[in-house]
Design an enzyme around this catalytic site. Sequence first.
Site, short mmCIF file in Angstrom:
data_model
loop_
_atom_site.label_atom_id
_atom_site.label_comp_id
_atom_site.label_asym_id
_atom_site.label_seq_id
_atom_site.Cartn_x
_atom_site.Cartn_y
_atom_site.Cartn_z
N HIS A 289 39.23 32.20 -5.28
CA HIS A 289 39.56 30.95 -5.95
C HIS A 289 39.32 29.75 -5.04
O HIS A 289 39.99 29.62 -4.01
CB HIS A 289 41.04 31.00 -6.37
CG HIS A 289 41.51 29.80 -7.12
ND1 HIS A 289 42.57 29.03 -6.68
CD2 HIS A 289 41.10 29.25 -8.28
CE1 HIS A 289 42.80 28.06 -7.54
NE2 HIS A 289 41.92 28.16 -8.52
N HIS B 129 37.75 20.30 -6.50
CA HIS B 129 38.67 20.59 -7.59
C HIS B 129 39.16 19.35 -8.33
O HIS B 129 38.99 19.22 -9.54
CB HIS B 129 39.88 21.39 -7.09
CG HIS B 129 40.84 21.69 -8.21
ND1 HIS B 129 41.90 20.86 -8.51
CD2 HIS B 129 40.87 22.69 -9.10
CE1 HIS B 129 42.54 21.36 -9.56
NE2 HIS B 129 41.95 22.47 -9.94
O1 G3P Z 1 39.36 29.41 -12.74
C1 G3P Z 1 40.71 29.50 -12.64
C2 G3P Z 1 41.37 28.29 -12.04
O2 G3P Z 1 40.55 27.78 -11.04
C3 G3P Z 1 41.68 27.26 -13.03
O3 G3P Z 1 42.56 26.30 -12.55
O4 G3P Z 1 43.17 24.14 -11.64
O5 G3P Z 1 42.56 25.96 -10.08
O6 G3P Z 1 40.81 24.88 -11.44
P1 G3P Z 1 42.26 25.28 -11.38
CA CA Z 2 38.96 26.14 -10.90
#
Ligand code: G3P
Ligand code: CA
Length: 244
Positions: free
Chosen positions: A6, A48
């Site tokens: 992630h 992000h």
């Molecule tokens: O792809 C899963 C996750 O990344 C979604 O939430 O806010 O971390 O982009 P966020």
């Molecule tokens: Ca994400």
Amino acid sequence: MKVMAHRGYSGMYPENTMLAFRKAAEAGADGIELDVHATKDGVLVVHHDETVDRTTDGTGRICDLTFEELRRFNAAARWDGKFGFQPIPSFEEYCAWAAEQTLFTNIEIKTDNTFYPGIEQQVWDMICAHGLQDRVMFSSFNHVTLMKLRQIAPRTDVGALVLEDGMVRVRPGDYCKASGFQAWHPSFASLNDENVANCKAAGVAINVWTVNDMAGLEKLYAWDCEGIITNFPGVAKAWLDTRV
Ligand code: G3P
Ligand code: CA
């Protein structure tokens, strides 16, 4: 179950930097999840938030900054100098690196709060320019973006991201199947036996975010989920290797 890093190996390295992506690859992650925005001058970048304030020593919205301006900021600034200077990567830089790897990429297009005209086509063109068509999937909280991507790249899987309460009254498997989405991307909090069963029955894959603890990992494994999206891909991978 595939392990997706992630924002790269973001539990130990500055998120969405080339360093975090390299470390995820070294840790054996099957895939990398990253986020894409576009700068004021139309350059695709991996980050992000809508703004650079939380992750860097700069301020401002990405859509209000040129790429040159944005590259001056240090995306490792919040790590007490541990990782030196790490710029926000361009998506092109990421693709050039990924083309030399074997892992796949889950590309989240961040059109949920900002409208980036034509970003879906622009992302796909970059993927094609680097020959990555068979090693990518798309995800987005904006399901219109996913609809566009189904038209632009009909052979590429898309995952419908939903927030914690995003599918309370909807059967996610039925919804994704009817929409032409191959995967459901829920937060861990919105998973339960019923909607897992619904996805299984509909033939819709389940990739879950963001799971950073052993109890969550074990639960996803028991549910036979297709993917875990985690900040600690090395830990998840090591545990899964003991299951074989
Ligand atoms: O792809 C899963 C996750 O990344 C979604 O939430 O806010 O971390 O982009 P966020
Ligand atoms: Ca994400």
